[in-house]
Design an enzyme around this catalytic site. Structure first.
Site, mmCIF file in Angstrom:
data_model
loop_
_atom_site.group_PDB
_atom_site.id
_atom_site.type_symbol
_atom_site.label_atom_id
_atom_site.label_comp_id
_atom_site.label_asym_id
_atom_site.label_seq_id
_atom_site.Cartn_x
_atom_site.Cartn_y
_atom_site.Cartn_z
ATOM 1 C CB THR A 137 -60.552 2.043 130.413
ATOM 2 O OG1 THR A 137 -59.326 2.455 129.821
ATOM 3 C CG2 THR A 137 -60.626 2.676 131.806
ATOM 4 C CG ASP A 138 -55.888 0.047 128.363
ATOM 5 O OD1 ASP A 138 -56.482 1.138 128.454
ATOM 6 O OD2 ASP A 138 -55.122 -0.216 127.409
ATOM 7 C CD GLU A 139 -56.930 5.933 129.536
ATOM 8 O OE1 GLU A 139 -56.955 6.831 130.379
ATOM 9 O OE2 GLU A 139 -57.026 6.139 128.318
ATOM 10 C CE1 TYR A 162 -62.978 7.164 130.998
ATOM 11 C CE2 TYR A 162 -60.684 6.595 130.552
ATOM 12 C CZ TYR A 162 -62.036 6.320 130.435
ATOM 13 O OH TYR A 162 -62.448 5.197 129.755
ATOM 14 C CB SER A 163 -57.674 6.198 134.556
ATOM 15 O OG SER A 163 -56.750 7.115 135.066
ATOM 16 C CE LYS A 166 -64.917 3.106 132.656
ATOM 17 N NZ LYS A 166 -66.349 2.934 132.209
ATOM 18 C CG ASN A 191 -56.282 3.731 123.202
ATOM 19 O OD1 ASN A 191 -55.736 3.282 124.204
ATOM 20 N ND2 ASN A 191 -56.399 5.028 122.968
ATOM 21 N N PRO A 217 -52.478 18.040 116.057
ATOM 22 C CG PRO A 217 -54.146 18.482 117.630
ATOM 23 C CD PRO A 217 -53.947 18.060 116.211
ATOM 24 C CG HIS A 296 -49.624 11.822 127.586
ATOM 25 N ND1 HIS A 296 -49.191 12.433 126.429
ATOM 26 C CD2 HIS A 296 -50.393 10.780 127.186
ATOM 27 C CE1 HIS A 296 -49.669 11.788 125.388
ATOM 28 N NE2 HIS A 296 -50.407 10.781 125.825
HETATM 29 P P1 NAD Z 1 -68.537 7.857 124.351
HETATM 30 O O1 NAD Z 1 -68.094 9.075 125.072
HETATM 31 O O2 NAD Z 1 -68.443 7.800 122.880
HETATM 32 O O3 NAD Z 1 -70.067 7.550 124.729
HETATM 33 C C1 NAD Z 1 -70.556 7.653 126.029
HETATM 34 C C2 NAD Z 1 -72.079 7.580 125.974
HETATM 35 O O4 NAD Z 1 -72.563 7.623 127.332
HETATM 36 C C3 NAD Z 1 -72.726 8.736 125.227
HETATM 37 O O5 NAD Z 1 -73.739 8.288 124.378
HETATM 38 C C4 NAD Z 1 -73.313 9.619 126.342
HETATM 39 O O6 NAD Z 1 -74.473 10.326 125.939
HETATM 40 C C5 NAD Z 1 -73.622 8.559 127.411
HETATM 41 N N1 NAD Z 1 -73.624 9.137 128.763
HETATM 42 C C6 NAD Z 1 -72.673 9.920 129.342
HETATM 43 N N2 NAD Z 1 -73.060 10.259 130.588
HETATM 44 C C7 NAD Z 1 -74.254 9.681 130.807
HETATM 45 C C8 NAD Z 1 -75.146 9.649 131.916
HETATM 46 N N3 NAD Z 1 -74.884 10.308 133.058
HETATM 47 N N4 NAD Z 1 -76.275 8.914 131.810
HETATM 48 C C9 NAD Z 1 -76.556 8.262 130.661
HETATM 49 N N5 NAD Z 1 -75.771 8.260 129.571
HETATM 50 C C10 NAD Z 1 -74.620 8.972 129.647
HETATM 51 O O7 NAD Z 1 -67.730 6.661 125.043
HETATM 52 P P2 NAD Z 1 -67.134 5.327 124.386
HETATM 53 O O8 NAD Z 1 -65.804 5.618 123.834
HETATM 54 O O9 NAD Z 1 -68.171 4.682 123.554
HETATM 55 O O10 NAD Z 1 -66.898 4.453 125.714
HETATM 56 C C11 NAD Z 1 -67.945 3.627 126.218
HETATM 57 C C12 NAD Z 1 -67.434 2.893 127.453
HETATM 58 O O11 NAD Z 1 -66.292 2.100 127.117
HETATM 59 C C13 NAD Z 1 -66.975 3.832 128.574
HETATM 60 O O12 NAD Z 1 -67.386 3.284 129.795
HETATM 61 C C14 NAD Z 1 -65.453 3.835 128.461
HETATM 62 O O13 NAD Z 1 -64.864 4.060 129.712
HETATM 63 C C15 NAD Z 1 -65.197 2.418 127.973
HETATM 64 N N6 NAD Z 1 -63.977 2.237 127.162
HETATM 65 C C16 NAD Z 1 -63.745 3.026 126.064
HETATM 66 C C17 NAD Z 1 -62.612 2.779 125.275
HETATM 67 C C18 NAD Z 1 -62.332 3.606 124.046
HETATM 68 O O14 NAD Z 1 -61.272 3.440 123.432
HETATM 69 N N7 NAD Z 1 -63.219 4.477 123.602
HETATM 70 C C19 NAD Z 1 -61.727 1.751 125.619
HETATM 71 C C20 NAD Z 1 -61.998 0.990 126.766
HETATM 72 C C21 NAD Z 1 -63.135 1.225 127.519
HETATM 73 O O1 DAU Z 2 -57.023 2.889 126.672
HETATM 74 C C1 DAU Z 2 -58.419 2.991 126.634
HETATM 75 C C2 DAU Z 2 -58.829 4.445 126.616
HETATM 76 O O2 DAU Z 2 -58.517 4.940 125.309
HETATM 77 C C3 DAU Z 2 -60.307 4.673 126.922
HETATM 78 O O3 DAU Z 2 -60.572 4.265 128.237
HETATM 79 C C4 DAU Z 2 -60.686 6.143 126.754
HETATM 80 O O4 DAU Z 2 -62.083 6.298 126.928
HETATM 81 C C5 DAU Z 2 -60.303 6.584 125.356
HETATM 82 O O5 DAU Z 2 -60.560 7.970 125.212
HETATM 83 C C6 DAU Z 2 -58.830 6.294 125.078
HETATM 84 O O6 DAU Z 2 -57.981 7.147 125.908
HETATM 85 P P1 DAU Z 2 -56.644 7.834 125.333
HETATM 86 O O7 DAU Z 2 -56.327 8.972 126.195
HETATM 87 O O8 DAU Z 2 -55.595 6.819 125.095
HETATM 88 O O9 DAU Z 2 -57.204 8.287 123.881
HETATM 89 P P2 DAU Z 2 -57.033 9.632 123.044
HETATM 90 O O10 DAU Z 2 -57.630 9.359 121.696
HETATM 91 O O11 DAU Z 2 -57.471 10.826 123.784
HETATM 92 O O12 DAU Z 2 -55.442 9.720 122.875
HETATM 93 C C7 DAU Z 2 -54.677 8.686 122.284
HETATM 94 C C8 DAU Z 2 -53.219 9.108 122.349
HETATM 95 O O13 DAU Z 2 -53.016 10.229 121.468
HETATM 96 C C9 DAU Z 2 -52.740 9.582 123.701
HETATM 97 O O14 DAU Z 2 -51.372 9.220 123.878
HETATM 98 C C10 DAU Z 2 -52.859 11.116 123.635
HETATM 99 C C11 DAU Z 2 -52.549 11.384 122.180
HETATM 100 N N1 DAU Z 2 -53.222 12.567 121.590
HETATM 101 C C12 DAU Z 2 -54.583 12.638 121.688
HETATM 102 C C13 DAU Z 2 -55.275 13.707 121.133
HETATM 103 C C14 DAU Z 2 -56.774 13.802 121.262
HETATM 104 C C15 DAU Z 2 -52.498 13.525 120.914
HETATM 105 O O15 DAU Z 2 -51.246 13.452 120.820
HETATM 106 N N2 DAU Z 2 -53.169 14.580 120.355
HETATM 107 C C16 DAU Z 2 -54.533 14.721 120.455
HETATM 108 O O16 DAU Z 2 -55.094 15.741 119.941
#
Ligand code: NAD
Ligand code: DAU
Length: 356
Positions: A137-139, A162-163, A166, A191, A217, A296
């Site tokens: 992630t970019d985080e 989380y970050s 990662k 994201n 929210p 945040h």
């Molecule tokens: P997600 O939470 O939707 O899915 C995670 C999956 O991992 C689920 O299916 C869960 O069952 C599985 N999992 C969790 N713990 C496990 C364990 N101990 N063993 C086996 N499986 C397990 O996540 P996502 O949003 O699809 O993200 C996937 C990857 O991409 C992550 O590594 C995240 O850090 C990275 N990422 C996500 C975003 C984003 O915007 N969602 C952006 C950049 C990077």
């Molecule tokens: O940047 C990549 C990351 O993007 C991934 O590594 C993470 O797995 C993914 O969850 C996401 O993280 P964010 O924290 O940016 O995503 P989230 O959807 O939780 O929040 C996006 C923005 O919106 C953030 O500024 C927080 C805000 N937010 C989020 C929620 C859930 C709100 O204001 N209200 C909310 O209820």
């Protein structure tokens, strides 16, 4: 260009992983086998790859329910399928959950990544025709002010459990390359949005809350900025890196598409109103400012010139088109949303925030 016969995908029942499996069997044109290793936590739903299971189950697609921290289970998967590539997505992925309960993040993201790396190193025994791609992630780069971008040279400065977890996993991946010669690539993405995203993340949460008349929210002043990328564009980038990326190199992936949260919501409200025929004012009246997320990060913005210039990757989806497709997907898949929300997610939310 690299080719693989068997790819082991971790986290393939989650948002990005399930879209990746669907992409590889579809537009990605992968012709080998995929093994999906997923523990099916609250965030995992095997329904998201149902079509692949019907078309390829038992022949080119296999599912193994296993925790990536469970070394014997991961060793067994390597012994059974002999993968020549791993694409590692399994993780605890939601920042708010990491603030309330960091332990699961350290276990899965740090210990789980370590376990996978160590099993791969042992099973592959110095082979060079294999690849471990780690999805991050970019985080890990922390938070930006009003200007500037995260590049691959930006020092790591994670701010949430989380970050930080990662970042730890990224360092382990690179350490396994430098110390043991494990062939790895690494990507840090912004994201994602699109179908099959668990409705705790901003966009699906807001869409579903609009449809059920619940508050929308916003944390703090709603002016935090994120860079949004359609999930299929992330997956085309992952597939590009796996085939063409330089071993030992990291690649930033982004949408070059920055939006302040509140501006993004305005656009989302317009699209949901157009698609449902509702009055947008009804949705606007649901906007509620709530206590800010601790630590945040203010702004994320990605410089993804490396993957563009070195590997020729490009985003293919415009934001407006991707957002509308996403809204339509949530409107036409209420069953998926209902089922994924009915379990642990619901009780966790109720316990921590009250029903919303
Ligand atoms: P997600 O939470 O939707 O899915 C995670 C999956 O991992 C689920 O299916 C869960 O069952 C599985 N999992 C969790 N713990 C496990 C364990 N101990 N063993 C086996 N499986 C397990 O996540 P996502 O949003 O699809 O993200 C996937 C990857 O991409 C992550 O590594 C995240 O850090 C990275 N990422 C996500 C975003 C984003 O915007 N969602 C952006 C950049 C990077
Ligand atoms: O940047 C990549 C990351 O993007 C991934 O590594 C993470 O797995 C993914 O969850 C996401 O993280 P964010 O924290 O940016 O995503 P989230 O959807 O939780 O929040 C996006 C923005 O919106 C953030 O500024 C927080 C805000 N937010 C989020 C929620 C859930 C709100 O204001 N209200 C909310 O209820």
């Amino acid at each position: 260009m690299r080719n693989f016969s068997t790819i082991l995908v971790t986290g393939g029942a989650g948002f990005i992983g399930s879209n990746l499996i669907n992409y590889l069997f579809g537009q990605g044109g992968f012709e080998g086998r995929i093994v999906n290793v997923d523990a099916l936590t609250y965030a995992g739903n095997p329904e998201s790859t149902a079509e692949v299971l019907t078309a390829h189950g038992g022949k080119r697609y296999f599912f193994e329910k296993a925790d990536i921290c469970d070394r014997p289970a991961i060793e067994a998967a390597f012994e059974k399928y002999h993968p020549d590539a791993v694409v590692h997505l399994a993780a605890e992925s939601h920042v708010d959950r990491s603030i309330l309960g960091p332990e699961a993040f350290i276990k899965t993201n740090v210990m789980g990544t370590f376990t996978l790396l160590d099993v791969a190193r042992t099973a592959w025994k110095g082979r060079e025709d294999v690849l471990f791609h780690h999805v991050s992630t970019d985080e890990v780069y922390g938070s930006l002010g009003d200007s500037g971008f995260f590049s691959e040279e930006t020092p790591y400065d994670p701010r949430s459990p989380y970050s930080a977890s990662k970042a730890g996993s990224d360092h382990l991946v690179m350490a396994y390359h430098h110390t043991y010669g494990l062939p790895v690539t690494l990507s840090n993405c912004s994201n994602n949005y699109g179908p099959y995203q668990f409705p705790e993340k901003l966009l699906p949460l807001m869409i579903l809350n609009m449809l059920s008349g619940k508050p929308l929210p916003f944390y703090g002043d709603g002016k935090n900025i994120r860079d949004w990328l359609y999930v299929e564009d992330h997956n085309s980038a992952l597939w590009t890196i796996m085939r063409k990326g330089e071993v030992g190199r990291d690649y930033n992936i982004g949408g070059e598409n920055e939006w302040e949260n509140i501006r993004l919501l305005s656009r989302l409200i317009e699209i949901v109103a157009e698609e449902t025929g509702a009055d947008p004012e009804t949705y606007r009246s649901l906007i509620t400012y709530v206590k800010d997320r601790p630590g945040h990060d203010r702004r994320y913005a990605i410089d993804c010139s490396r993957i563009k210039s070195e590997l020729g990757w490009r985003q293919a989806h415009s934001f407006d088109e991707g957002l509308r497709d996403t809204v339509r997907w949530y409107l036409t898949n209420p069953g998926w949303c209902e089922r994924v929300r009915s379990g642990e997610y619901r009780s966790w939310l109720d316990r921590n925030y009250g029903a919303r």
